[in-house]
Each structure stands twice: as structure tokens, then as C-alpha cells.
Design a protein around this motif. Structure first.
Motif, PDB file in Angstrom:
ATOM      1  N   MET A  65       0.853  -1.196   0.000  1.00 50.73           N
ATOM      2  CA  MET A  65       0.000   0.000   0.000  1.00 50.73           C
ATOM      3  C   MET A  65       0.877   1.230   0.000  1.00 50.73           C
ATOM      4  N   LEU A  66       0.655   2.079  -0.958  1.00 56.01           N
ATOM      5  CA  LEU A  66       1.546   3.211  -1.168  1.00 56.01           C
ATOM      6  C   LEU A  66       1.118   4.400  -0.318  1.00 56.01           C
ATOM      7  N   LEU A  67      -0.168   4.672  -0.330  1.00 61.13           N
ATOM      8  CA  LEU A  67      -0.672   5.853   0.377  1.00 61.13           C
ATOM      9  C   LEU A  67      -1.294   5.395   1.690  1.00 61.13           C
ATOM     10  N   LYS A  68      -0.663   5.799   2.799  1.00 60.93           N
ATOM     11  CA  LYS A  68      -1.099   5.198   4.068  1.00 60.93           C
ATOM     12  C   LYS A  68      -2.113   6.050   4.808  1.00 60.93           C
ATOM     13  N   THR A  69      -1.885   7.354   4.877  1.00 61.01           N
ATOM     14  CA  THR A  69      -2.809   8.174   5.666  1.00 61.01           C
ATOM     15  C   THR A  69      -3.920   8.727   4.784  1.00 61.01           C
ATOM     16  N   ASN A  70      -4.989   9.154   5.438  1.00 63.60           N
ATOM     17  CA  ASN A  70      -6.120   9.679   4.688  1.00 63.60           C
ATOM     18  C   ASN A  70      -5.743  10.916   3.893  1.00 63.60           C
ATOM     19  N   ARG A  71      -4.827  11.748   4.490  1.00 63.80           N
ATOM     20  CA  ARG A  71      -4.474  12.966   3.774  1.00 63.80           C
ATOM     21  C   ARG A  71      -3.820  12.622   2.429  1.00 63.80           C
ATOM     22  N   TRP A  72      -2.915  11.655   2.469  1.00 68.22           N
ATOM     23  CA  TRP A  72      -2.257  11.258   1.223  1.00 68.22           C
ATOM     24  C   TRP A  72      -3.251  10.651   0.245  1.00 68.22           C
ATOM     25  N   LYS A  73      -4.233   9.931   0.801  1.00 66.41           N
ATOM     26  CA  LYS A  73      -5.209   9.319  -0.096  1.00 66.41           C
ATOM     27  C   LYS A  73      -6.032  10.389  -0.814  1.00 66.41           C
ATOM     28  N   ILE A  74      -6.380  11.453  -0.072  1.00 70.00           N
ATOM     29  CA  ILE A  74      -7.134  12.527  -0.724  1.00 70.00           C
ATOM     30  C   ILE A  74      -6.287  13.182  -1.802  1.00 70.00           C
ATOM     31  N   ILE A  75      -5.009  13.425  -1.462  1.00 69.77           N
ATOM     32  CA  ILE A  75      -4.119  14.010  -2.468  1.00 69.77           C
ATOM     33  C   ILE A  75      -4.027  13.083  -3.676  1.00 69.77           C
ATOM     34  N   GLY A  76      -3.900  11.782  -3.409  1.00 71.71           N
ATOM     35  CA  GLY A  76      -3.818  10.814  -4.498  1.00 71.71           C
ATOM     36  C   GLY A  76      -5.062  10.850  -5.373  1.00 71.71           C
ATOM     37  N   LEU A  77      -6.220  10.963  -4.702  1.00 72.73           N
ATOM     38  CA  LEU A  77      -7.478  10.993  -5.439  1.00 72.73           C
ATOM     39  C   LEU A  77      -7.536  12.225  -6.340  1.00 72.73           C
ATOM     40  N   ILE A  78      -7.108  13.365  -5.795  1.00 77.06           N
ATOM     41  CA  ILE A  78      -7.111  14.596  -6.600  1.00 77.06           C
ATOM     42  C   ILE A  78      -6.152  14.441  -7.779  1.00 77.06           C
ATOM     43  N   PHE A  79      -4.991  13.876  -7.479  1.00 77.80           N
ATOM     44  CA  PHE A  79      -3.998  13.687  -8.533  1.00 77.80           C
ATOM     45  C   PHE A  79      -4.550  12.790  -9.637  1.00 77.80           C
TER      46      PHE A  79
END
Lengths: 351, 334
Positions: free
Chosen positions: B1-15
Motif C-alpha cells: 500500500m503506497l498511500l497510508k494516511t487519509n491525507r495522502w489518499k485525498i491528495i492521491g485521489l485529486i492527482f
């Protein structure tokens, strides 16, 4: 009376054990095949009675009958018989090797490989006037290579400390999906005229066979089937499972690749001459197994005959039922075979 | 799993969303007719009726939108099927759902000469449902219940059956072959915006449905017994999943024909990025699926220019190595 009959040659150095029931079934199947062969030769636009057909086969009959039987009907019926036999034997070998009754050349991608080769052949070697730039005689070779390459590729990809039957099936499914995509690609690249020709061929037909084809096909299939018959002992052992087979001293992996090559060759040669006649390799061994059990010595010859009967019947129906329209034999084998496949899946649900 | 925290997941989703938008723009710009970013801008601002502007608004734009929508749907359908069947190879194409829908559409077009898009969509749903229910019934029949191998074989059997029926039909009808050949290969080319619009409502219902059931999917993925013990009504959930899958897969087939392998590949990639929480997994898979199909479609225009490779063929070429990789890795490894 014992269940088996022993035949010994050369002071008992060579011996065979025949199952009496298998001999009986085999004889019945052989007679049925012969009858269908003769009747099928007689039926068509010009009807010839079975007796006259036999007469013609032995050199008699009118000139017209001679012409129709020997130059028009005999080649395609012989090819139908041979192709059915080859596919059935290939299917029986694969099912024994993979120990899964659902394995068949269609599922393992071998037929698909041959199909890609042929459609590619038609697409690459035609000029803008839809004429082939090389002789059509090379097409069987292309199919043969296609089937062989894919069989070996699937085998290599499934290799991981030896080949497990399950992995072989999975990889086969993946590769056949790719082959289907490539076939469609080739059909779109070629002119539409070629596409419909290729589509008929992929479905499988013995229409338009000549004696030249027969001369190539018959010796190859007969030799391959003979080789397969000589390997029945090893196949029986393989069917017990990898552990037991290794335990009794069998070279499991080496034999497995040999079986695979034999079955690929059988599939290649039949696809080359008759296209992808589907599901015969699946159905025939099953029917044979119900009749004579799963010992390969009896299973292979009986399933070969049943395969031959199936394809001859499919061809007969295809060229008479909708006459003058000629329906490829493969449609009928698939129409029966695919539901049969589903039925098998349901029946083997507990294994 | 690359994106661990929720903040990174949101950034990933936006990206991922930005990437999808960028690829859609790319899909509008690149192709046989030479166009530039400025032309595309002009075409929507003040269309002067020139050839390029026409191509952009009537050909490229629908195509980009369709590719994004279809990729989005197929990838989500793949996630749902993989969780439902606990089979890493589950996807609409391997399980015969595409073949079923394809056969139904071919019958509809050739035998009943259907031209109405709504009718074709419903026929595709019907075919998809028959195949899906058949495969699931066959795969779960028997003492051991659902096993991956039985399910995979049942899918292959269904797919083989439907595609041989389709082939049989086409052999007897040459004109029909010409008509449906390109569609059968899976393609997003040459489709009008109306086709998308007629199917879009079903797809949107499917997308929203998938998001609504995503928390429950997490419970289901712990295993059926555990899920039942935790008070989940598994039977009801399975029916919901089946309906969503049929809406998404059937709708996609109706627009673009059977497009394979995205449904297998993307869920695995998405799982590697955001982990197994379906609330993240489903939107991520959708976005990535759209991206992959757009990339495949752009590549398909360049490989044999000026002709085009059907995008279904492209995804098969990209996807097969991945499929083989998963098949080799085996079912036990997560």
C-alpha cells in the motif's frame, strides 16, 4: 470368462491386455463410423445409394458416380473423419494430463494460436485485389506453427517448479483471450472479403478439401495417433496424480511436455485443414469415458472413433440441412458442445 | 500500500482526477487529424466550422468521454467481482459477462434489426445478467460451494459458449459480420455522444450504488462467516453487488463492445496504491480505469496509422501479461 483378454507375441516378450468390453464398444463404434462414412458419401445434391457407394469405392459404378464420390465427397469426408479423430485424441490426452475433465484445446488457447496464424497469413499475404500473393498450401503450415508456438508458450508461462495442471488452465484462458483479440485485429486489418473467409475458417469447415490435403493430413494424423497409443501406459500413470506417478518412477514433467507436444501437433494439423472445429476435443473423450472407463488403452481408440463420427455427422448436417447454403461443421459441434460443456461443469461440481 | 494516511489518499485521489482530465484533453488533441491545444480551446469557444474544429467537437470529444466512462465502470465492476468471488482473476470478460452481453447485442442487431439505443442497452443488460447468473450458479453449485477454480472455469465455459454462438450467427450472415465486427472487438471510436447519454443514467446509478455499498464490501471481504456474525445481510448485499456489476458491465458493453482486462488489472493496481478499504478502492479504481482506457485508446491511434487498432485489442495486449503474472502468483498470496 475373465474381464480381460491377453494377447502375446514373440514368446511372450510383447504382450497386450485387452478389455473385452472395450473391444466390443470399439467394434460397434468402428462399424457405426463406417456406416456413417458410406451414408454421408451417398447423400448430397446427387443421391447415391449406400450399395452403389460401396460399389464405387471398389472401382465400379457409373462415370458420374465415380466423379461425385471420388473427387467431390470422399476427400472432405476423409478429412472430417481424420480431423475428428485427431481432435478427440488430443482432447483425451490433455484431459488426462491436466486431470480436469474440462480441459480442451479450445480452452487452452492452442486452437486460438492456430487461428491467429491463419488469419494473419490471410491478412499479410494478400495484395490490394484480395488475391493471395503466396500459395494457399502454406496455410496449414502457418496453423501448425501457431498451435505449436502457443502450446509451448502456455507451457513455459505455466512453469514454476514444474507445471501444475490448474496453472496451465488459467494461463491457457488468459492466452486464448489474447489470441481472440489478435484474431479480431487481423480480421479488421485485412479486407472484409478476407474477414468473412477467415471467420468461416475459424468456425471450422471441411468444405473445399482436395486430395492434396488428404495426402498430407492422413499420414500425419495416423502417425501421431499411433504414437499416442504407444504412450497410453505413461498416461495411465500420470492420471494417478503427480505424487504417485513420481513415486512409481515416472518422469512426470518430461512426459508431460511430450504429451503436450503430441496434442499440439494433433490440434495444429486438424486446425490447419479444417479450422477451429470446436468442442470435439472436449466431448468425444467424455463420451468414450462413459462407455469404456478411463483407462487410456481403451479410451484413446474409442474417443478417436467418436470424434470422427461427430465431425462427419456435423459436416453431413451442415451441407444437407440448409442446402444450398453450406453451414460450417464447426457451428454444429459448438452448438452441441458448448451446452455440453456447461452440463459437465454442473456434473463435476462436487469434485 | 503506497498511500497510508487519509491525507495522502485525498491528495492521491485529486492527482488521479487531474490525470484523468489531462488524458481526456490528450485524447481530444492527439490523433490522425493534426490539432493543437489552442485549436481545441477555440473549437469550444468560437467554433468556426473548420475541419479540425469539427473533428474535435464531434469525434474526439465523445470519444474521450466514452473512454473515460467505460474505463471507470469496467474497473469498478472488476473490484466488486473480485471481492464478491474472492478470486483475483474475476472480471467481466473472464467471467463471460461481456460475451453474454455481446451475444445478446449481436442477436438484437442481426435478428431483430434493432436500431434503438435504449433497446440495445436493455438487451445488453439482459445478456450480461444471464451470463453472470449462470456463471455464479455454476461456480457455487456443489458441496464445496464457491471455489476460485470452479468459478474461473465456469466463466471460461460461458465465454466459450457465447462467443461460439456469436460466431455461428455471423458465419451465416456476412452483412451482419461487417456491421458488428468492429464493435465486437471493443472500440470507443466512431460513437456519438447520444450513445453515451442513453447509457449514462445506468452507469451513474452503478457508480453511486458501488459507493453506497463500499463500507459493507469491507465487511464482506473478511469472509462470509465473519460478515454474517457481524450482522451483515450477505444475501441482500450480494444481490446489490450483482445488480451494480450488471449495470456497469452491461452498460459498458452496450457502448463500447467487450473491452477486456481493465477489470482485472486496475483493481490490483489500485489495491497496491490505496490498500483494501473499498471506500477508497472503488473511486481510485474507477479513475485509474478511465486513465488506462484513455491511454490505450490514444496509443491505438498511433500503432498502425492511418488505421486504428480497436481499443479492446490494445487492452488485451496490455492486460494479458498482467493476467499471467497474477495467475502465476497463485490464489493464496494476497
Amino acid at each position: 470368462m475373465s474381464k480381460n483378454k491377453t494377447v502375446r507375441f514373440l514368446n511372450g516378450k510383447v504382450s497386450f491386455l485387452f478389455d473385452r468390453r472395450a473391444i466390443k464398444v470399439f467394434s460397434i463404434a468402428a462399424i457405426t463410423a463406417a456406416i456413417i462414412f458410406i451414408i454421408s458419401t451417398g447423400i448430397g445434391d446427387m443421391k447415391i445409394s449406400p450399395l452403389s457407394v460401396i460399389n464405387v469405392l471398389f472401382g465400379g459404378g457409373t462415370q458420374m458416380e465415380q466423379l461425385v464420390v471420388t473427387s467431390l465427397r470422399l476427400p472432405r469426408i476423409i478429412v472430417a473423419l481424420m480431423v475428428g479423430m485427431s481432435l478427440a485424441v488430443a482432447g483425451a490426452i490433455l484431459q488426462g494430463m491436466i486431470r480436469n475433465p474440462l480441459a480442451s484445446p479450445d480452452i487452452l488457447g492452442t486452437t486460438g494460436g492456430a487461428a491467429v496464424a491463419v488469419v494473419g497469413f490471410l491478412a499479410f499475404f494478400s495484395d490490394e485485389n484480395n488475391a493471395l500473393t503466396v500459395s494457399i498450401k502454406w496455410m496449414p503450415l502457418a496453423a501448425f506453427i501457431g498451435a505449436g508456438v502457443i502450446a509451448i508458450l502456455v507451457y513455459i508461462l505455466a512453469w514454476k517448479n514444474g507445471v501444475s495442471p490448474f496453472r496451465l488452465v488459467l494461463i491457457g484462458i488468459g492466452v486464448s483471450a489474447l489470441m481472440q483479440a489478435l484474431t479480431t485485429l487481423m480480421m479488421i486489418l485485412g479486407p472484409i472479403y478476407r474477414a468473412s473467409q477467415a471467420n468461416i475458417w475459424i468456425t471450422g469447415t471441411v468444405n473445399g478439401t482436395t486430395w492434396d490435403n488428404v495426402k498430407i493430413l492422413v499420414p500425419i494424423s495416423v502417425i501421431l495417433v499411433m504414437i499416442a497409443l504407444f504412450m497410453t501406459r505413461d498416461m495411465n500413470i500420470q492420471e494417478l496424480g503427480d505424487d504417485i506417478a513420481t513415486g512409481v518412477g515416472s518422469h512426470v514433467q518430461r512426459q508431460r511436455i511430450f504429451f503436450l507436444v503430441i496434442s499440439a501437433a494433433l490440434i495444429g494439423v486438424s486446425v490447419a485443414f479444417a479450422g477451429g472445429i470446436g468442442f470435439v476435443g472436449l466431448m468425444a473423450p467424455h463420451m468414450a469415458r462413459r462407455l469404456v472407463g478411463s483407462s487410456f488403452g481403451a479410451l484413446l481408440p474409442v474417443s478417436a472413433l467418436i470424434g470422427g463420427i461427430l465431425v462427419m455427422l456435423a459436416d453431413l448436417v451442415g451441407r444437407t440441412l440448409f442446402s444450398p447454403l453450406e453451414v460450417p461443421a464447426g457451428i454444429f459441434t459448438s452448438a452441441i458442445g458448448a451446452p455440453y460443456f456447461i452440463y459437465l461443469l454442473f456434473r463435476t461440481r462436487n469434485s | 500500500m503506497l498511500l497510508k494516511t487519509n491525507r495522502w489518499k485525498i491528495i492521491g485521489l485529486i492527482f488521479a482526477s487531474l490525470l484523468l482530465l489531462l488524458l481526456m484533453c490528450g485524447s481530444i488533441i492527439y490523433g490522425y487529424t493534426d490539432t493543437t491545444w489552442k485549436m481545441a480551446w477555440d473549437a469550444f469557444q468560437f467554433n468556426n466550422g473548420s475541419n479540425e474544429h469539427l473533428v474535435i467537437t464531434t469525434v474526439r470529444l465523445p470519444r474521450a468521454l466514452i473512454a473515460a466512462a467505460v474505463g471507470f465502470s469496467v474497473a469498478i465492476a472488476g473490484v466488486l467481482m473480485q471481492t464478491l468471488t474472492k478470486n483475483p482473476l474475476a472480471s467481466p470478460d473472464i467471467f463471460g459477462v461481456n460475451a453474454g452481453a455481446g451475444f445478446a447485442v449481436v442477436i438484437g442487431i442481426t435478428m431483430f434489426s434493432m436500431g434503438n439505443l435504449q433497446a440495445i442497452t436493455w438487451v445488453a443488460f439482459l445478456g450480461a445478467s444471464i451470463a453472470a447468473i449462470g456463471v455464479y450458479a455454476l461456480g457455487t453449485a456443489g458441496r464445496e460451494g464457491l471455489t476460485p477454480i470452479k468459478l474461473t472455469l465456469a466463466g471460461a465455459a460461458m465465454a466459450a459458449m457465447f462467443s461460439s454462438f456469436t460466431q455461428g450467427f455471423l458465419v451465416t450472415d456476412e452483412a451482419a459480420l461487417e456491421q458488428v465486427l468492429f464493435w465486437l472487438a471493443g472500440s470507443v471510436q466512431g460513437r456519438k455522444l447520444e450513445i453515451l447519454l442513453s447509457v449514462l443514467p445506468y452507469l451513474i446509478v452503478g457508480w453511486l450504488g458501488a459507493m453506497v455499498i463500499s463500507p459493507k464490501m469491507n465487511v464482506l471481504s473478511m469472509g462470509e462467516d465473519v460478515a454474517k456474525g457481524l450482522g451483515l445481510r450477505t444475501g441482500l448485499l450480494k444481490v446489490c453487488i450483482a445488480i451494480v456489476v450488471i449495470l456497469l458491465a452491461g452498460g459498458s458493453v452496450a457502448i463500447a463492445g467487450p473491452i477486456g482486462f481493465i477489470g482485472i488489472v486496475i483493481p490490483h493496481v489500485a489495491r497496491a496504491i490505496v490498500g483494501i478499504d473499498h471506500r477508497w478502492l472503488i473511486p481510485f479504481s474507477g479513475l485509474l480505469g478511465g486513465c488506462l482506457l484513455l491511454i490505450a485508446d490514444i496509443l491505438a491511434r498511433y500503432i498502425i496509422m492511418p488505421q486504428e487498432v480497436p481499443v479492446g485489442v490494445m487492452t488485451a495486449i496490455i492486460g494479458t501479461p498482467f493476467f499471467i503474472y497474477i495467475a502465476r502468483k497463485g490464489f493464496n498470496a494476497k
